[in-house]
Structure formats: structure tokens, C-alpha cells
Motif scaffolding. Structure first.
Motif, PDB file in Angstrom:
ATOM      1  N   HIS A  39       0.820  -1.213   0.000  1.00  0.00           N
ATOM      2  CA  HIS A  39       0.000   0.000   0.000  1.00  0.00           C
ATOM      3  C   HIS A  39       0.853   1.263   0.000  1.00  0.00           C
ATOM      4  O   HIS A  39       1.971   1.261   0.505  1.00  0.00           O
ATOM      5  CB  HIS A  39      -0.890   0.057   1.248  1.00  0.00           C
ATOM      6  CG  HIS A  39      -1.911  -1.010   1.312  1.00  0.00           C
ATOM      7  ND1 HIS A  39      -1.616  -2.300   1.712  1.00  0.00           N
ATOM      8  CD2 HIS A  39      -3.220  -0.999   1.024  1.00  0.00           C
ATOM      9  CE1 HIS A  39      -2.717  -3.028   1.674  1.00  0.00           C
ATOM     10  NE2 HIS A  39      -3.705  -2.260   1.255  1.00  0.00           N
ATOM     11  N   ILE A  40       0.254   2.333  -0.511  1.00  0.00           N
ATOM     12  CA  ILE A  40       0.792   3.679  -0.361  1.00  0.00           C
ATOM     13  C   ILE A  40      -0.337   4.515   0.229  1.00  0.00           C
ATOM     14  O   ILE A  40      -1.452   4.524  -0.298  1.00  0.00           O
ATOM     15  CB  ILE A  40       1.258   4.270  -1.698  1.00  0.00           C
ATOM     16  CG1 ILE A  40       2.364   3.412  -2.299  1.00  0.00           C
ATOM     17  CG2 ILE A  40       1.711   5.719  -1.508  1.00  0.00           C
ATOM     18  CD1 ILE A  40       2.734   3.781  -3.724  1.00  0.00           C
ATOM     19  N   PRO A  57      -0.484  -4.512  -4.531  1.00  0.00           N
ATOM     20  CA  PRO A  57       0.054  -5.806  -4.088  1.00  0.00           C
ATOM     21  C   PRO A  57       0.946  -6.447  -5.143  1.00  0.00           C
ATOM     22  O   PRO A  57       0.936  -6.061  -6.316  1.00  0.00           O
ATOM     23  CB  PRO A  57      -1.207  -6.641  -3.876  1.00  0.00           C
ATOM     24  CG  PRO A  57      -2.162  -6.090  -4.880  1.00  0.00           C
ATOM     25  CD  PRO A  57      -1.864  -4.612  -4.962  1.00  0.00           C
ATOM     26  N   VAL A  58       1.681  -7.431  -4.711  1.00  0.00           N
ATOM     27  CA  VAL A  58       2.489  -8.231  -5.615  1.00  0.00           C
ATOM     28  C   VAL A  58       1.553  -9.177  -6.368  1.00  0.00           C
ATOM     29  O   VAL A  58       0.477  -9.536  -5.873  1.00  0.00           O
ATOM     30  CB  VAL A  58       3.575  -8.994  -4.811  1.00  0.00           C
ATOM     31  CG1 VAL A  58       2.962 -10.084  -3.962  1.00  0.00           C
ATOM     32  CG2 VAL A  58       4.625  -9.562  -5.719  1.00  0.00           C
ATOM     33  N   SER A  59       1.934  -9.578  -7.573  1.00  0.00           N
ATOM     34  CA  SER A  59       1.093 -10.503  -8.348  1.00  0.00           C
ATOM     35  C   SER A  59       1.061 -11.874  -7.670  1.00  0.00           C
ATOM     36  O   SER A  59       1.970 -12.239  -6.911  1.00  0.00           O
ATOM     37  CB  SER A  59       1.620 -10.640  -9.775  1.00  0.00           C
ATOM     38  OG  SER A  59       2.856 -11.330  -9.773  1.00  0.00           O
ATOM     39  N   GLU A  76       7.526 -11.851   4.028  1.00  0.00           N
ATOM     40  CA  GLU A  76       8.511 -11.534   2.987  1.00  0.00           C
ATOM     41  C   GLU A  76       7.945 -11.466   1.570  1.00  0.00           C
ATOM     42  O   GLU A  76       8.517 -10.787   0.723  1.00  0.00           O
ATOM     43  CB  GLU A  76       9.633 -12.580   3.008  1.00  0.00           C
ATOM     44  CG  GLU A  76      10.406 -12.605   4.305  1.00  0.00           C
ATOM     45  CD  GLU A  76      11.431 -13.721   4.336  1.00  0.00           C
ATOM     46  OE1 GLU A  76      12.630 -13.398   4.324  1.00  0.00           O
ATOM     47  OE2 GLU A  76      11.027 -14.903   4.355  1.00  0.00           O
ATOM     48  N   CYS A  77       6.861 -12.160   1.309  1.00  0.00           N
ATOM     49  CA  CYS A  77       6.345 -12.281  -0.055  1.00  0.00           C
ATOM     50  C   CYS A  77       5.272 -11.228  -0.343  1.00  0.00           C
ATOM     51  O   CYS A  77       4.100 -11.547  -0.546  1.00  0.00           O
ATOM     52  CB  CYS A  77       5.804 -13.685  -0.289  1.00  0.00           C
ATOM     53  SG  CYS A  77       7.064 -14.970  -0.104  1.00  0.00           S
ATOM     54  N   ALA A  78       5.710  -9.988  -0.337  1.00  0.00           N
ATOM     55  CA  ALA A  78       4.789  -8.879  -0.562  1.00  0.00           C
ATOM     56  C   ALA A  78       5.514  -7.804  -1.364  1.00  0.00           C
ATOM     57  O   ALA A  78       6.686  -7.951  -1.711  1.00  0.00           O
ATOM     58  CB  ALA A  78       4.301  -8.320   0.775  1.00  0.00           C
ATOM     59  N   ASN A  79       4.821  -6.726  -1.637  1.00  0.00           N
ATOM     60  CA  ASN A  79       5.417  -5.588  -2.320  1.00  0.00           C
ATOM     61  C   ASN A  79       5.640  -4.488  -1.283  1.00  0.00           C
ATOM     62  O   ASN A  79       4.757  -3.690  -1.006  1.00  0.00           O
ATOM     63  CB  ASN A  79       4.509  -5.096  -3.449  1.00  0.00           C
ATOM     64  CG  ASN A  79       5.187  -4.058  -4.304  1.00  0.00           C
ATOM     65  OD1 ASN A  79       6.397  -4.037  -4.429  1.00  0.00           O
ATOM     66  ND2 ASN A  79       4.402  -3.186  -4.902  1.00  0.00           N
ATOM     67  N   GLY A  96       8.755  -0.835  -5.504  1.00  0.00           N
ATOM     68  CA  GLY A  96       8.553  -1.783  -4.425  1.00  0.00           C
ATOM     69  C   GLY A  96       9.379  -3.031  -4.639  1.00  0.00           C
ATOM     70  O   GLY A  96       9.926  -3.256  -5.721  1.00  0.00           O
ATOM     71  N   THR A  97       9.438  -3.852  -3.617  1.00  0.00           N
ATOM     72  CA  THR A  97      10.265  -5.051  -3.673  1.00  0.00           C
ATOM     73  C   THR A  97       9.669  -6.142  -4.566  1.00  0.00           C
ATOM     74  O   THR A  97      10.403  -6.988  -5.066  1.00  0.00           O
ATOM     75  CB  THR A  97      10.474  -5.636  -2.271  1.00  0.00           C
ATOM     76  OG1 THR A  97       9.192  -5.980  -1.720  1.00  0.00           O
ATOM     77  CG2 THR A  97      11.200  -4.655  -1.369  1.00  0.00           C
ATOM     78  N   GLY A  98       8.355  -6.143  -4.743  1.00  0.00           N
ATOM     79  CA  GLY A  98       7.715  -7.115  -5.638  1.00  0.00           C
ATOM     80  C   GLY A  98       8.017  -8.558  -5.301  1.00  0.00           C
ATOM     81  O   GLY A  98       8.187  -9.370  -6.198  1.00  0.00           O
TER      82      GLY A  98
END
Length: 110
Positions: A39-40, A57-59, A76-79, A96-98
Motif C-alpha cells: 500500500h501507499i 500488491p504483488v502478483s 517476505e512475499c509482498a510488495n 517496491g520489492t515485488g
């Protein structure tokens, strides 16, 4: 002392997240942008209680890849938003980290 003055506003944000590490103060638009997990947030500087939430969100496929690599899917598995930069009068540049596959985009903020 600040608590007693009633000048503090609590922001509960997102459940199960404390990833609020990226900030951009945009005095021209009167906004504070805060990067979080998926989120932003865009806060109004005149009335900080007024905010908007941009969901990024990440795909699902990237989340699955992250999970299969042995990472914690919740932590860990997020954006995680790491970069917020004013690009021009109408857009922000955000990265973002994606889920370990960095991603960047331009976000229209009008």
C-alpha cells in the motif's frame, strides 16, 4: 506531554504490518505519502485524519514463486514500498520489492 495536549492522532494502518519506512512530504500538494506493505497512503497535511489508500500488491505468480523459494509468505512475499519520489505535477514515481522481483511505476496523484 504530547499525549496530554491531544495533538496526537493514532494511525492504526494495516493489520499485521509495521512496514512504514518510506515517506515523501509533498508540500506543493499538501500531502504526506507513506509507503507500506502492498500500500501507499496519502495523508492530507491540513487534516491528517483524512487519507487515501493506494493498493499495490504483488502478483499472485510472484507471491507463489517467493513461497516456493522458501520465504515466509506473510512477512517476505509482498510488495514493500521502498521508493517514493515526486516525478512531476501529476505523478509520483514509486518502487517496491515485488516479492524479490523489484517493480517500479508512475502513480497519478493529480
Amino acid at each position: 506531554e504530547m499525549l496530554e495536549s491531544s495533538n496526537i492522532i493514532n494511525f492504526n494502518g494495516l493489520a499485521n504490518s509495521s512496514s512504514y519506512h518510506t515517506f515523501l512530504l509533498d508540500e506543493e500538494r499538501g500531502r504526506l505519502y507513506v509507503g507500506a506493505k502492498d500500500h501507499i497512503f496519502s495523508f492530507n497535511l491540513v487534516n491528517i485524519k483524512e487519507y487515501q489508500k493506494i493498493v499495490w500488491p504483488v502478483s499472485h505468480s510472484r507471491r507463489d514463486e517467493c513461497k516456493w523459494a522458501g520465504k515466509d509468505i506473510l512477512r517476505e512475499c509482498a510488495n514493500f514500498i521502498k521508493v517514493l519520489k515526486a516525478y512531476n505535477q501529476t505523478h509520483l514515481y514509486a518502487c517496491g520489492t515485488g516479492a524479490f522481483h523489484p517493480v517500479c511505476t508512475y502513480i497519478e496523484v493529480g
